[in-house]
Design a protein around this motif. Structure first.
Motif, PDB file in Angstrom:
ATOM      1  N   ARG B 245     -24.257 -57.858 -53.184  1.00  0.00           N
ATOM      2  CA  ARG B 245     -24.277 -57.360 -54.560  1.00  0.00           C
ATOM      3  C   ARG B 245     -23.631 -58.395 -55.496  1.00  0.00           C
ATOM      4  NH1 ARG B 245     -21.017 -51.926 -55.996  1.00  0.00           N
ATOM      5  NH2 ARG B 245     -19.519 -53.073 -54.746  1.00  0.00           N
ATOM      6  N   GLU B 246     -22.467 -58.887 -55.100  1.00  0.00           N
ATOM      7  CA  GLU B 246     -21.766 -59.860 -55.932  1.00  0.00           C
ATOM      8  C   GLU B 246     -22.561 -61.165 -56.007  1.00  0.00           C
ATOM      9  OE1 GLU B 246     -20.412 -58.015 -53.507  1.00  0.00           O
ATOM     10  OE2 GLU B 246     -19.374 -56.634 -54.862  1.00  0.00           O
ATOM     11  N   LEU B 247     -23.132 -61.547 -54.858  1.00  0.00           N
ATOM     12  CA  LEU B 247     -23.937 -62.780 -54.838  1.00  0.00           C
ATOM     13  C   LEU B 247     -25.045 -62.713 -55.884  1.00  0.00           C
ATOM     14  CD1 LEU B 247     -24.876 -65.457 -53.233  1.00  0.00           C
ATOM     15  CD2 LEU B 247     -26.531 -63.920 -52.162  1.00  0.00           C
ATOM     16  N   ARG B 250     -23.821 -62.573 -59.532  1.00  0.00           N
ATOM     17  CA  ARG B 250     -23.336 -63.879 -59.991  1.00  0.00           C
ATOM     18  C   ARG B 250     -24.476 -64.811 -60.366  1.00  0.00           C
ATOM     19  NH1 ARG B 250     -19.789 -63.946 -55.536  1.00  0.00           N
ATOM     20  NH2 ARG B 250     -21.194 -65.238 -54.329  1.00  0.00           N
ATOM     21  N   ASN B 251     -25.669 -64.510 -59.856  1.00  0.00           N
ATOM     22  CA  ASN B 251     -26.770 -65.482 -59.965  1.00  0.00           C
ATOM     23  C   ASN B 251     -27.969 -64.948 -60.745  1.00  0.00           C
ATOM     24  OD1 ASN B 251     -26.086 -68.012 -58.365  1.00  0.00           O
ATOM     25  ND2 ASN B 251     -25.453 -66.382 -56.974  1.00  0.00           N
ATOM     26  N   LEU B 252     -27.705 -64.184 -61.774  1.00  0.00           N
ATOM     27  CA  LEU B 252     -28.809 -63.611 -62.549  1.00  0.00           C
ATOM     28  C   LEU B 252     -29.585 -64.683 -63.320  1.00  0.00           C
ATOM     29  CD1 LEU B 252     -27.147 -60.314 -63.823  1.00  0.00           C
ATOM     30  CD2 LEU B 252     -28.822 -60.567 -61.985  1.00  0.00           C
ATOM     31  N   GLU B 253     -28.971 -65.838 -63.514  1.00  0.00           N
ATOM     32  CA  GLU B 253     -29.673 -66.910 -64.228  1.00  0.00           C
ATOM     33  C   GLU B 253     -30.032 -68.059 -63.289  1.00  0.00           C
ATOM     34  OE1 GLU B 253     -30.738 -66.364 -67.166  1.00  0.00           O
ATOM     35  OE2 GLU B 253     -29.589 -64.516 -67.432  1.00  0.00           O
ATOM     36  N   HIS B 254     -30.089 -67.773 -61.999  1.00  0.00           N
ATOM     37  CA  HIS B 254     -30.382 -68.822 -61.017  1.00  0.00           C
ATOM     38  C   HIS B 254     -31.805 -69.366 -61.202  1.00  0.00           C
ATOM     39  CE1 HIS B 254     -30.747 -70.794 -57.104  1.00  0.00           C
ATOM     40  NE2 HIS B 254     -29.435 -70.692 -56.999  1.00  0.00           N
ATOM     41  N   PRO B 255     -32.009 -70.684 -61.076  1.00  0.00           N
ATOM     42  CA  PRO B 255     -33.360 -71.248 -61.235  1.00  0.00           C
ATOM     43  C   PRO B 255     -34.374 -70.731 -60.208  1.00  0.00           C
ATOM     44  CG  PRO B 255     -31.772 -72.949 -60.565  1.00  0.00           C
ATOM     45  CD  PRO B 255     -30.986 -71.740 -60.912  1.00  0.00           C
ATOM     46  N   ARG B 256     -33.874 -70.167 -59.117  1.00  0.00           N
ATOM     47  CA  ARG B 256     -34.796 -69.636 -58.100  1.00  0.00           C
ATOM     48  C   ARG B 256     -35.691 -68.537 -58.681  1.00  0.00           C
ATOM     49  NH1 ARG B 256     -36.764 -71.319 -53.069  1.00  0.00           N
ATOM     50  NH2 ARG B 256     -37.743 -69.503 -52.131  1.00  0.00           N
ATOM     51  N   TRP B 257     -35.198 -67.797 -59.653  1.00  0.00           N
ATOM     52  CA  TRP B 257     -36.020 -66.732 -60.250  1.00  0.00           C
ATOM     53  C   TRP B 257     -37.240 -67.347 -60.949  1.00  0.00           C
ATOM     54  CZ3 TRP B 257     -34.377 -62.731 -57.875  1.00  0.00           C
ATOM     55  CH2 TRP B 257     -33.012 -62.460 -57.707  1.00  0.00           C
ATOM     56  N   VAL B 363     -33.359 -64.479 -51.079  1.00  0.00           N
ATOM     57  CA  VAL B 363     -31.900 -64.315 -51.070  1.00  0.00           C
ATOM     58  C   VAL B 363     -31.250 -65.520 -50.394  1.00  0.00           C
ATOM     59  CG1 VAL B 363     -29.984 -62.916 -50.206  1.00  0.00           C
ATOM     60  CG2 VAL B 363     -32.024 -61.796 -51.137  1.00  0.00           C
ATOM     61  N   ARG B 364     -31.865 -65.986 -49.317  1.00  0.00           N
ATOM     62  CA  ARG B 364     -31.313 -67.138 -48.601  1.00  0.00           C
ATOM     63  C   ARG B 364     -31.251 -68.358 -49.524  1.00  0.00           C
ATOM     64  NH1 ARG B 364     -34.683 -67.312 -44.534  1.00  0.00           N
ATOM     65  NH2 ARG B 364     -33.475 -65.706 -43.509  1.00  0.00           N
ATOM     66  N   ALA B 365     -32.310 -68.563 -50.299  1.00  0.00           N
ATOM     67  CA  ALA B 365     -32.359 -69.729 -51.190  1.00  0.00           C
ATOM     68  C   ALA B 365     -31.200 -69.687 -52.183  1.00  0.00           C
ATOM     69  CB  ALA B 365     -33.694 -69.764 -51.928  1.00  0.00           C
ATOM     70  N   ILE B 366     -30.927 -68.499 -52.711  1.00  0.00           N
ATOM     71  CA  ILE B 366     -29.835 -68.373 -53.684  1.00  0.00           C
ATOM     72  C   ILE B 366     -28.490 -68.587 -52.991  1.00  0.00           C
ATOM     73  CG2 ILE B 366     -28.620 -66.696 -55.147  1.00  0.00           C
ATOM     74  CD1 ILE B 366     -31.409 -65.648 -55.984  1.00  0.00           C
ATOM     75  N   SER B 369     -27.981 -72.312 -52.036  1.00  0.00           N
ATOM     76  CA  SER B 369     -27.731 -73.219 -53.148  1.00  0.00           C
ATOM     77  C   SER B 369     -26.284 -73.078 -53.621  1.00  0.00           C
ATOM     78  CB  SER B 369     -28.693 -72.947 -54.303  1.00  0.00           C
ATOM     79  OG  SER B 369     -28.309 -71.778 -54.988  1.00  0.00           O
ATOM     80  N   GLU B 370     -25.776 -71.848 -53.540  1.00  0.00           N
ATOM     81  CA  GLU B 370     -24.374 -71.631 -53.904  1.00  0.00           C
ATOM     82  C   GLU B 370     -23.451 -72.344 -52.928  1.00  0.00           C
ATOM     83  OE1 GLU B 370     -22.729 -67.728 -54.070  1.00  0.00           O
ATOM     84  OE2 GLU B 370     -22.960 -67.612 -56.239  1.00  0.00           O
ATOM     85  N   ALA B 371     -23.777 -72.209 -51.648  1.00  0.00           N
ATOM     86  CA  ALA B 371     -22.958 -72.843 -50.613  1.00  0.00           C
ATOM     87  C   ALA B 371     -22.979 -74.362 -50.791  1.00  0.00           C
ATOM     88  CB  ALA B 371     -23.483 -72.456 -49.232  1.00  0.00           C
ATOM     89  N   ALA B 372     -24.162 -74.893 -51.128  1.00  0.00           N
ATOM     90  CA  ALA B 372     -24.297 -76.332 -51.302  1.00  0.00           C
ATOM     91  C   ALA B 372     -23.455 -76.804 -52.486  1.00  0.00           C
ATOM     92  CB  ALA B 372     -25.761 -76.696 -51.519  1.00  0.00           C
TER      93      ALA B 372
END
Lengths: 261, 379
Positions: B245-247, B250-257, B363-366, B369-372
């Motif tokens: 949920r937090e992940l 935190r990533n509502l503006e992630h380029p993956r979308w 989800v994995r992609a997001i 990318s955070e981990a990276a």
């Protein structure tokens, strides 16, 4: 209750096969109700009796392909309170819009013995390119239940229930198994507007896109998947150049694949 | 008797259906139609997909012949039980003009009494999730409730997983633990073909009394447990749900979308096949003469423009906004709203996406990318 004047309805034909206006006559079970609710004042396909305009509702079938028709549609607009276009010809230019991708003069010289007698426009265009249209009803041909729905909505002053989402919604509601996922059959359903009732997939065929592009269609993504299913660039051009070839999203997608051929 | 386990021979499976039908249940379950295993009426065991299995991957489903004659040797298909509990199209009421007013005729039609045959653990969880949506006390959907309270559930424990399954990640399977009347584990061993049947309710016990059984020995139960454990190790997909949920918040503006929006057809297939997606629209229809009206409820989807239409236009006009809404609701805001995830890991949205978009992959992609980014900052 005072007797209410029945709305006067006219049915007009431009470049088309008549199939859509025949949908009105095809409303066998509903025809009496239709006849009871509206006064069909001008409908040459059904009756030679003509009642003068103006009309409350004009149903317009066909596309504009000649200079004469380009003038006539202006007259139809002038005598109509509501103008509703019906079918792929009237809403997108129809199958005859295939001429729009080529030089029409060449066709004329090949097809007609005396080309000088032919007066035609370069392009087959939808009615909305010429006059203001109050509602567009898609389909090749239109769905008669949708036609009755649109007429009922206009008569009762409400919004017609004619969704612009995908054919997939209709397939899934009726429980049809997806032909693309289960057999790898290319299907235009995910980019095509619902309305037909998802007939073709129910008979294990891919959707042909008769109802034209859905809202926000992602044709590029679907094409990329079709390529993975083994569809050639040439066949992609053909798939998007059907009855709704000149509807912008389908037109642009077909042009992309034409260039890749 | 609840919690006890029995052996039912394969040849006696028909007697289970007979007992249910005799009790007045309409038996529905997996059956082959149009090249897939769908849910439909099951008059006899022969209607079940005996000797068939399914191969599933993103945007791909194929029926395959098995080498044995397993009765439940496949996973889930394009249909889910919501088709029966929450019908795709339902008339809510009709109204008829009556002088100057009108009278409303509600749809009080008695719904069928269904026995669901072959409900998988992920699907049981999907039903519990829809229970929270439709029968949470304050706002109860009478149509769902009327259907739900009558059903009899014969669960089937999965002894093999499908290519898009990830119930282990969602902690919803493969073993059915609660919410069934009877649960079967199918065992084929050489010439022996039988089921280990677990009794879940008194209703289940009563039905099972009409079927020839033997008490299951600890060794039988162990074999069944081993088979289910094997399925748990075969999951075709995996979803890391750690702080999901937090992940996502935190990533509502992630380029993956944006990236997924280039592939997403916004065709709504994922929501239609999802066993928990519950959204509907209502259409009011009038007849030509204006004397009769009807309100019809239909499955709707957050992938349509009309779904978020308010005065002035659609709130979620882009495919990016619509995909993000669906995924974040399913995996994150559902938790805030209903106290559980909205995903049961059945894999239908992956298999039946016409272009194979994979919720676990997104989800994995997001997450990756955070981990990276973190490791970059750290290094």
């Amino acid at each position: 209750m005072a007797k209410v004047r029945k709305p006067k309805v006219a049915v007009w034909k431009f470049a088309s096969c008549d199939g859509c206006q025949l949908s009105l006559l095809d409303c066998e079970d509903e025809l009496l109700a239709v006849a009871g609710a509206i006064d069909i004042a001008y409908f040459l396909e059904a009756s030679r009796a003509v009642v003068e305009g103006p009309y409350d509702i004009s149903l317009v079938e066909g596309s504009i392909t000649t200079p004469h028709d380009a003038e006539r549609i202006q007259e139809v607009r002038r005598v109509s309170k509501f103008l509703i276009t019906i079918g792929a010809c009237a809403t997108a230019g129809g199958i005859q819009a295939l001429r729009n991708f080529k030089d029409v003069k060449e066709f004329i010289s090949i097809v007609y013995a005396k080309p000088a007698y032919i007066s035609t426009l370069e392009k087959s265009t939808p009615i909305a390119e010429h006059v203001k249209v109050d509602f567009e009803l898609r389909g090749c041909p239109i769905n008669k239940y949708q036609l009755i729905e649109v007429i009922s909505a206009f008569l009762n002053g409400r919004k017609p229930n004619v969704p612009s989402y995908s054919v997939c919604m209709e397939c899934k509601r009726r429980g049809t198994v997806c032909v693309m996922t289960a057999y790898g059959t290319p299907c235009l359903g995910p980019v095509t507007q619902a309305g037909c009732g998802a007939i073709c997939p129910a008979y294990h065929r891919g959707c042909y896109g008769c109802f034209g592009p859905k809202e926000t269609p992602n044709t590029a993504s679907l094409s990329a998947w079709w390529r993975k299913l083994g569809v050639t660039e040439q066949d992609l051009v053909r798939a998007f150049r059907g009855f709704n070839a000149y509807a912008e999203p389908f037109r642009k997608e077909s042009e992309v694949h034409e260039q890749k051929q | 008797m609840i919690g006890e386990q029995f052996l039912v021979e394969r040849r006696d499976l028909q007697k289970l259906l007979d007992a249910l039908q005799k009790k007045g249940y309409e038996t529905v379950g997996p059956t082959i139609r149009e090249g897939a295993i769908v849910y439909g009426p099951i008059a006899s065991v022969e209607d079940l997909p005996i000797g068939w299995t399914d191969e599933q991957d993103g945007g791909r489903y194929r029926l395959k012949r098995r080498e044995d004659s397993a009765v439940f040797g496949y996973v889930v298909g394009p249909h889910s039980w919501k088709r029966f509990l929450h019908p795709p199209v339902l008339s809510l009421w009709k109204a008829r003009r009556n002088g100057k007013g009108f009278e409303v005729v509600p749809n009080n039609a008695e719904p069928p009494q269904y026995a669901f045959i072959g409900v998988r653990s992920c699907e049981l969880h999907a039903i519990f999730i829809q229970d929270r949506v439709f029968t949470n006390g304050k706002f109860t959907d009478p149509h769902y409730q009327a259907r739900r309270q009558k059903i009899f559930i014969v669960a089937v424990n999965c002894v093999q997983a499908g290519g898009t399954c990830f119930c282990v990640s969602m902690k919803t399977g493969p073993r059915a633990t609660v919410g069934f009347d009877l649960a079967l584990t199918e065992i084929l061993e050489g010439q022996r073909h039988y089921f280990v049947a677990e009794v879940g309710t008194e209703k289940g016990a009563e039905i099972l009394r009409s079927v020839p059984t033997k008490p299951a020995q600890p060794s039988d139960i162990q074999i069944a447990e081993d088979r289910v454990a094997r399925a748990a190790r075969q999951m075709g997909r995996h979803l890391d749900t750690t702080n999901i949920r937090e992940l996502l918040y935190r990533n509502l503006e992630h380029p993956r979308w944006d990236e997924v929006a280039t592939r997403c057809l916004n065709c709504a297939n994922c929501t239609m096949v999802c066993p928990t997606c519950f959204c509907t629209t209502v259409e009011d229809v009038t007849d030509l003469t204006g004397t009769e009206a009807e309100r019809v409820r239909k499955w709707d989807s957050c992938f349509t423009l009309d779904f978020s239409y308010v005065h002035g236009g659609s709130v979620r006009a882009s495919a990016r906004a619509r995909y993000r809404q669906w995924l974040t609701h399913k995996l994150a805001s559902w938790i805030d709203q209903f106290g559980t995830s909205g995903c049961v890991g059945c894999g239908r949205c992956i298999t039946w996406c016409p272009v194979g978009i994979d919720i676990t992959e997104e989800v994995r992609a997001i997450r990756q990318s955070e981990a990276a980014q973190l490791s970059e900052r750290g290094g």
